[in-house]
Design a protein around this motif. Structure first.
Motif, PDB file in Angstrom:
ATOM      1  N   THR A 173     -13.514 -35.537  54.644  1.00 25.96           N
ATOM      2  CA  THR A 173     -13.735 -34.213  55.229  1.00 25.96           C
ATOM      3  C   THR A 173     -14.940 -33.530  54.603  1.00 25.96           C
ATOM      4  OG1 THR A 173     -12.177 -33.289  53.614  1.00 25.96           O
ATOM      5  CG2 THR A 173     -11.292 -33.891  55.784  1.00 25.96           C
ATOM      6  N   HIS A 174     -15.769 -34.315  53.931  1.00 30.84           N
ATOM      7  CA  HIS A 174     -16.924 -33.757  53.229  1.00 30.84           C
ATOM      8  C   HIS A 174     -18.003 -33.314  54.218  1.00 30.84           C
ATOM      9  CE1 HIS A 174     -15.920 -36.306  49.411  1.00 30.84           C
ATOM     10  NE2 HIS A 174     -14.852 -35.850  50.012  1.00 30.84           N
ATOM     11  N   CYS A 175     -18.760 -32.321  53.805  1.00 25.50           N
ATOM     12  CA  CYS A 175     -19.953 -31.887  54.541  1.00 25.50           C
ATOM     13  C   CYS A 175     -21.150 -31.942  53.594  1.00 25.50           C
ATOM     14  CB  CYS A 175     -19.796 -30.457  55.061  1.00 25.50           C
ATOM     15  SG  CYS A 175     -18.396 -30.190  56.153  1.00 25.50           S
ATOM     16  N   MET A 176     -22.293 -32.268  54.128  1.00 30.30           N
ATOM     17  CA  MET A 176     -23.550 -32.266  53.368  1.00 30.30           C
ATOM     18  C   MET A 176     -23.455 -33.159  52.127  1.00 30.30           C
ATOM     19  SD  MET A 176     -25.450 -30.242  55.253  1.00 30.30           S
ATOM     20  CE  MET A 176     -26.870 -29.788  54.266  1.00 30.30           C
ATOM     21  N   SER A 177     -22.703 -34.241  52.216  1.00 26.19           N
ATOM     22  CA  SER A 177     -22.607 -35.183  51.093  1.00 26.19           C
ATOM     23  C   SER A 177     -23.891 -35.997  50.992  1.00 26.19           C
ATOM     24  CB  SER A 177     -21.413 -36.113  51.293  1.00 26.19           C
ATOM     25  OG  SER A 177     -20.216 -35.451  50.990  1.00 26.19           O
ATOM     26  N   PRO A 178     -24.271 -36.398  49.778  1.00 28.76           N
ATOM     27  CA  PRO A 178     -23.535 -36.300  48.510  1.00 28.76           C
ATOM     28  C   PRO A 178     -23.835 -35.029  47.722  1.00 28.76           C
ATOM     29  CG  PRO A 178     -25.475 -37.630  48.165  1.00 28.76           C
ATOM     30  CD  PRO A 178     -25.506 -37.222  49.626  1.00 28.76           C
ATOM     31  N   GLY A 179     -24.380 -34.005  48.372  1.00 27.97           N
ATOM     32  CA  GLY A 179     -24.705 -32.765  47.670  1.00 27.97           C
ATOM     33  C   GLY A 179     -26.104 -32.797  47.091  1.00 27.97           C
ATOM     34  N   TRP A 180     -26.426 -31.705  46.413  1.00 28.16           N
ATOM     35  CA  TRP A 180     -27.787 -31.507  45.908  1.00 28.16           C
ATOM     36  C   TRP A 180     -27.798 -31.643  44.401  1.00 28.16           C
ATOM     37  CZ3 TRP A 180     -30.991 -26.354  46.569  1.00 28.16           C
ATOM     38  CH2 TRP A 180     -32.337 -26.615  46.254  1.00 28.16           C
ATOM     39  N   THR A 181     -28.586 -32.569  43.890  1.00 29.99           N
ATOM     40  CA  THR A 181     -28.777 -32.745  42.452  1.00 29.99           C
ATOM     41  C   THR A 181     -30.266 -32.883  42.170  1.00 29.99           C
ATOM     42  OG1 THR A 181     -28.467 -35.128  42.727  1.00 29.99           O
ATOM     43  CG2 THR A 181     -26.544 -33.853  42.024  1.00 29.99           C
TER      44      THR A 181
END
Length: 893
Positions: A173-181
């Motif tokens: 159910t993730h959105c915008m994966s894998p995120g911002w690093t």
């Protein structure tokens, strides 16, 4: 007969789920729950852990210890991919009484070594020459044996953002994966249990859609920069399947196929364009989709960054907000009002339009002159466009972007359409943010104060979006260090932010320590060019290196955060700070200081009443003292002695430079006095009393309006309270004229504004280029609501010992706070009826509280252990209420 508490939850490290954890010896924590029959003053004296791994009999480890937070892993280290089950039983008095066993909690290691990654990075054969990049679709068909699937995990990441599918079903159910690093140093990967999605003894399809996300999009203000981290998207996926008899891996490699997406563009600032005419129905599950239009992929360089499993929870859709009104503007535009400024996206449940019909949704936070207020967005378009192919489209929403908005202008669809008119139910808003666990609650008898608290919650939700950002709507949305340094104590009360902020600090440290100067970037990850925002040392903002780890330690009791961040802290203090001959800040350096002082001109937000160097010097003394305390905790004896001596010398120098013998400050502003009082930069009781009295005079002279910016706002009400002027703090809190905390609420605000007057009283938007209606920094007042109005604050790291000391005042006659500490739920509620003060306190097992009733000496009170307690006293909260303004004798002046 009294009973033992129960174990409410078991968790690992600061990890949100325990799946894909990135260490081989995860520390274990458990929280307690009690009921009315639970024995008072219950203290753990020992615990027993049972660990089940593989098919071996469970191991049992009995430890004599009162600790229940982040206790050491007692077994041999876990291996990559290994799964273990853990349960705990806590023992009470004399080790005789004990709780029931907790339920089994699962911990699962991710891929701990780079060698565990055998997949390749893949992308399109054809490199797109310029941005924005059109998203890609990638897929592979594979078969599985007839045996039942015992275990299946998908390890996946992207240069960009992705959504994975197995047999047409979205993975997770993730959105915008894998995120911002900080992509050049650290790249998140996700771990999914996909066993239920796979089909044994028949062909399967694994697919993914990849967009540029933060990786390749335009980032930064003033037009920003594209391709800060890279100029093409890529996918890395590793599907590992275990049937018990056979292990099989499906890896991204040259056998995958690629096609351009029906999403034409998808950008963080500008939004998404979806063309249904380009759609390929069944692309993520049709076994026969690999036709000539699907190209072979190209293997590209594997990411050089460290691949890490994040502790933070992912961004998810956490709620739905219905529209409240459809507005027709004077110019004839159609605008949908959702009634709440939020962060997320619009979903259309059903759209039926003729082929080639285009609908555009433009998002904004505010109306101005009854039209959509887009000027504060600067160069961000914030528009999503949908082109119909003629067939019905169901549950459409943009996939790889997000917006900050309350209002949406709809072009190409109106209530007057003959076939499918736009109605109030045609659009819904989906709320998106990092799916943090809510831990803190506050309410009181005053609805406007409750609204202020709710506004701060909404601003935190909208700005905790993979990283802690400054704003969610314009061409910025960056991880500004000053904002989170100020708001962190409030954030850690409202939500369990330990994992997310700990991850973000890793990025801060790696970027800071990569620079010879050891100066942290203003934003993390750093996307600002030297020409736009050159790197230079800065108090308040860069002091996050010390103050944020300290805040996390105070709230979660995790000493390893201090230990891990310690090189970053010492590098900043020893090498990053630019000092003058007196070892305070070099006063030739420009300081942002009390940023957004309400008197600052619209186009000069740093032009504050309080000298920036004074603010910097006050912070330097404070962070040096904090660093000395951290060094002591870490048993860094040499450093502890050095920083303690440095702190004492700097404090003496600050007093000589800024403080008169009677306790008055050279700056003579609310911010300078608040800094000196709260940071304990003045010593004698007479000086403190005089400083408090002077601060009170300035507050009354300002007619209780806010006169502070970034540096002073978190401290002003605390400073008034510490010096015996709590009624002035309540009066400031409840002032409604501009500038004040309540003024935005009188103007309909549902979030915290960036500026005290982001909207002017006449309904016009502040003319400054930098004007947001969703910033959490100035909402830091809610820390005072939790600590003083409701009356709870930590005495020990992790809230094991708690101070319960509500100080009533103003028109507030009842308040309550609930906080889920790392030991269990703490509750405090009070009310005053005809002068009788009643207090109820619930202390979690294995914890203590010092209760100080109103009117008692701050150092007094009584200690209580766990359980439910009631207290009462007589207290007149109306003494000194309402305080009077200090006005000149001549009317009108």
């Amino acid at each position: 007969m009294s009973s033992q508490p129960s174990i409410a939850s078991v968790s690992f490290e600061q990890h949100a789920s325990g799946r894909g954890i990135g260490v081989s010896r995860p520390r274990i924590s458990w929280t307690f729950a009690a009921n009315e029959e639970t024995e008072r003053d219950w203290v753990q004296t020992a615990y027993t852990l049972e660990i089940a791994r593989n098919s071996d009999p469970p191991e049992s480890h009995h430890v004599q210890s009162a600790e229940s937070v982040l206790v050491p892993w007692p077994s041999h280290p876990l291996r990559s991919r290994e799964v273990a089950q853990v349960r705990v039983r806590a023992h009470g008095t004399a080790n005789v009484q004990h709780t029931e066993w907790s339920g089994w909690a699962t911990v699962e290691c991710g891929l701990l070594k780079r060698a565990d990654w055998t997949a390749n990075a893949i992308t399109s054969r054809f490199k797109q020459p310029e941005g924005p990049l059109r998203p890609l679709r990638l897929r592979k068909t594979f078969s599985l044996p007839a045996a039942a699937i015992k275990h299946a995990r998908l390890y996946i990441t992207a240069l960009g953002v992705f959504q994975a599918y197995i047999n047409g079903v979205p993975v997770g159910t993730h959105c915008m994966s894998p995120g911002w690093t900080s992509y050049k140093h650290r790249l998140n990967y996700e771990v999914f249990d996909v066993g239920p999605l796979l089909k044994g003894s028949q062909p399967n399809v694994i697919a993914a859609e990849v967009a540029e996300g933060w990786y390749a999009t335009r980032l930064g203000f003033g037009g920003g920069r594209r391709f800060v981290f890279g100029d093409e998207m890529a996918l890395v996926a590793q599907l590992e399947i275990d049937t018990g008899n056979e292990k099989k891996s499906i890896l991204t490699d040259s056998t995958w196929k690629c096609h351009l997406s029906a999403i034409m563009t998808s950008e963080i600032y500008d939004g998404e364009v979806y063309d249904a005419r380009e759609e390929q129905p069944g692309w993520s599950d049709d076994l026969n989709m690999d036709d000539a239009s699907w190209e072979s992929v190209r293997e590209t360089e594997f990411p050089t960054a460290e691949l890490v499993s994040p502790s933070a929870p992912p961004v998810r859709v956490t709620g739905v907000v219905q529209a409240v009104e459809i507005i027709k503007t004077p110019s004839g535009k159609i605008i949908v009002d959702f009634g709440q400024n939020l962060v997320g996206r619009v979903r259309i449940p059903l759209l039926t339009q003729s082929a080639n019909h285009t609908i555009t949704l433009t998002h904004a936070e505010i109306l101005e002159d009854q039209e959509l207020g887009i000027r504060p967005l600067r160069k961000a378009k914030c528009a999503d466009t949908l082109v119909s192919a003629g067939a019905a489209i169901r549950n459409w929403a943009p996939q790889f972007t997000f917006h900050g908005f309350r209002f949406v202008q709809v072009d190409g669809w109106s209530p007057d359409d003959d076939v499918a008119p736009l109605t109030i139910n045609s659009l819904v808003a989906e709320v998106m943010h990092s799916d943090l666990e809510r831990t803190g609650y506050f309410s009181c008898s005053q609805p406007m104060i409750n609204r202020l608290h709710d506004n701060a919650i909404w601003s935190m939700r909208g700005n905790f979006f993979s990283i802690p950002t400054d704003c969610p709507q314009r061409d910025e949305r960056l991880g500004w260090t000053g904002d989170i340094q100020i708001f962190a104590p409030s954030a850690c009360f409202l939500y369990n932010a330990g994992g997310m902020l700990s991850d973000w600090l890793k990025d801060l440290a790696v970027e800071q320590l990569a620079s010879p100067s050891a100066i942290p970037p203003f934003v993390v990850p750093n996307v600002l060019s030297e020409s736009t925002w050159p790197m230079f040392p800065q108090a308040v903002w860069d002091d996050v290196t010390i103050l944020l780890p300290w805040t996390l330690y105070q709230n979660y009791g995790d000493i390893e955060i201090l230990r891990r961040q310690y090189p970053s802290m010492t590098a900043w203090v020893d090498r990053g700070i630019q000092r003058g001959p007196d070892r305070l800040w070099d006063d030739s350096l420009s300081q942002l200081g009390d940023w957004l002082d309400p008197t600052a001109p619209a186009h000069q937000p740093g032009n504050a009443r309080t000298d920036g160097t004074l603010v910097a010097d006050a912070y330097l003394v404070h962070v040096t003292r904090t660093l000395a305390a951290i060094a002591t905790i870490l048993d860094e004896k040499v450093d502890a002695a050095k920083y303690e001596l440095d702190f004492l010398a700097l404090k003496t120098r600050f007093q000589y430079k800024y403080v008169s013998s009677e306790g008055y400050l050279v700056g003579d502003t609310q911010t300078s006095l608040s800094l000196a009082i709260v940071f304990e930069l003045i010593d004698s009781p007479v000086q403190v009393a005089n400083a408090g009295a002077r601060l009170a005079r300035l507050v009354r002279k300002a007619h209780f309006q806010v006169s502070t910016g970034f540096a002073g706002t978190p401290l002003i009400t605390h400073a008034l309270t510490m010096t015996g002027h709590v009624q002035l703090a309540y009066r400031m809190l409840q002032e409604q004229s501009c500038p004040s905390w309540m003024y935005p609420i009188t103007m309909g605000a549902t979030t915290i504004w960036e500026r005290w007057d982001s909207m002017r009283p006449d309904g016009s938007i502040n003319p400054g280029e930098m004007t947001s209606f969703n910033h959490y920094a100035l909402g830091s007042i809610i820390n005072w609501l939790h600590k003083i109005v409701a009356g709870i604050s930590p005495l020990d790291p992790g809230w094991r010992r708690v101070l319960v000391r509500p100080i009533p005042g103003g028109t507030v006659n009842q308040a309550e706070a609930i906080y889920d500490t790392v030991y269990g739920r703490l509750e405090c509620r009070w009310k005053i009826v005809w002068g009788k003060f009643d207090l109820e306190v619930v202390v979690p097992p294995n914890s203590w509280a010092r209760v100080v009733l109103p009117g008692e000496d701050a150092q007094g009170g009584r200690w209580i252990g766990s359980g439910s307690w009631t207290f009462e006293t007589w207290f007149d909260s109306q003494i000194g209420w309402p305080p009077q303004e200090l006005r000149p004798p001549i009317p009108g002046l």
